[in-house]
Enzyme design. Structure first.
Site, PDB file in Angstrom:
ATOM      1  N   SER A 123     -92.935  27.122 -23.446  1.00 16.97           N
ATOM      2  CA  SER A 123     -91.710  26.142 -23.944  1.00 16.97           C
ATOM      3  C   SER A 123     -92.272  26.536 -25.639  1.00 16.97           C
ATOM      4  CB  SER A 123     -92.157  25.118 -23.914  1.00 16.97           C
ATOM      5  OG  SER A 123     -91.285  23.681 -24.791  1.00 16.97           O
ATOM      6  N   ASP A 151     -84.770  21.141 -16.295  1.00 12.93           N
ATOM      7  CA  ASP A 151     -85.230  20.775 -17.456  1.00 12.93           C
ATOM      8  C   ASP A 151     -84.366  21.353 -18.711  1.00 12.93           C
ATOM      9  OD1 ASP A 151     -86.206  22.247 -20.123  1.00 12.93           O
ATOM     10  OD2 ASP A 151     -87.688  23.402 -19.369  1.00 12.93           O
ATOM     11  N   HIS A 172     -89.906  20.165 -16.825  1.00 12.89           N
ATOM     12  CA  HIS A 172     -90.068  20.924 -17.824  1.00 12.89           C
ATOM     13  C   HIS A 172     -91.832  20.516 -17.830  1.00 12.89           C
ATOM     14  CE1 HIS A 172     -90.504  23.242 -21.929  1.00 12.89           C
ATOM     15  NE2 HIS A 172     -90.834  22.111 -22.363  1.00 12.89           N
TER      16      HIS A 172
END
Length: 311
Positions: free
Chosen positions: A155, A250, A280
């Protein structure tokens, strides 16, 4: 593909626990909420660890070194945790990093870079680059091979890994062997199809990403800074081989895949995979989403391929 049953069950559990989206929390509340992910990661793998610090531009940077069993010198991975540059720390990502170190056989140095909003951009980037340069310089001391140093992260940490790779090229810094990007943030934009499709109801929301970016940037105008948004870099040629993982449900999916496409156009060796049915953050929840563990196998295979490419 439909939402994977494991991901569906995870989301149902979070809804039942009445966990609000991050954008409805204060920063301290969000940091406390992030600790819940530790309990979703399954049993930690046994591996030797050492907490230490490395020098940074604003003082010592906490880091945790994971050393798999076996003779060296080993490849090295400098790893940056996710959490929107605002939440999470070494403990939050401890279990996933143990798994990566164990599977890849690499010494992994997990970096606890400075967080926003106390330290806005470029603090996290500056710490990440400094830590990478230090690891490359001290690879032998860490039991590693200075010619086989990679960066990786998930991320927001994937963003830091990508931008460190760009900066290392631009500054004639460490020659990196690979960049391992797990559902990275690659642009400051919220208009992609995946943001439209997955911006609500799939763990990470569009509002949360806007909240994270607001804290990360403060009052700054981002412009086309490639060290904040790798997708905005004018030139991506000459970067190390990349592994890019995205999740189907996501909001960041399309930005990650767009980055993979641009790297390919620039002549970079890219392995990209979309994990169908996943949301995610699934690398942080493998106790609840065990089917997602194939990600680490794929990352390991791509990492070994990248090491062969750079030889």
């Amino acid at each position: 593909m439909p939402l994977h049953p494991e991901a569906e069950q995870l989301l149902a559990m979070l809804r039942a626990a009445q966990v609000p989206p991050f954008e409805y929390m204060t920063v301290p509340q969000a940091r406390e909420a992030a600790k819940a992910f530790i309990g979703l990661q399954g049993e930690p793998e046994e591996i030797a660890t050492q907490d230490r610090t490395v020098p940074g531009p604003a003082g010592e940077i906490p880091a945790r070194v994971y050393t798999p069993a076996g003779d060296g010198p080993k490849p090295l991975i400098v790893y940056f945790h996710g959490g929107g540059w605002v939440i999470a720390n070494l403990d939050t990502v401890d279990n996933p990093v143990r798994r990566i170190a164990s599977r890849t056989g690499a010494v992994v140095v997990s970096v606890d870079y400075r967080l926003a909003p106390e330290h806005v951009y470029p603090a996290a980037f500056d710490d990440s680059y400094a830590a990478t340069a230090w690891v490359a310089e001290h690879a032998v001391e860490l039991g590693g091979d200075p010619d086989r140093v990679a960066v990786g992260g998930d991320s927001a940490g994937g963003t830091l890994a990508a931008t460190v790779a760009i900066a290392a090229r631009d500054r004639q810094g460490p020659r990196l062997a690979a960049q391992l990007l797990i559902y990275p943030v690659t642009d400051f934009a919220f208009t992609s199809q995946s943001y439209e499709e997955n911006g609500e109801g799939y763990l990470l929301t569009k509002g949360a990403m806007q909240w994270f970016w607001a804290h990360y940037l403060g009052a700054q105008d981002l412009g086309k800074d490639p060290y904040a948004c790798p997708l905005r870099a004018e030139d991506l040629a000459g970067l190390p081989p990349a592994f890019i993982a995205t999740a189907e449900f996501d909001p960041l999916r399309d930005d990650g895949e767009a980055y993979a496409a641009r790297l390919r156009i620039a002549g970079v060796d890219v392995t990209a995979k979309r994990y169908d049915g996943m949301v995610h953050g699934f690398a942080w929840t493998l106790g609840a989403t065990p089917s997602g563990a194939v990600l680490v196998d794929d990352l390991t295979a791509a990492f070994r391929h990248a090491l062969d490419v750079v030889r």
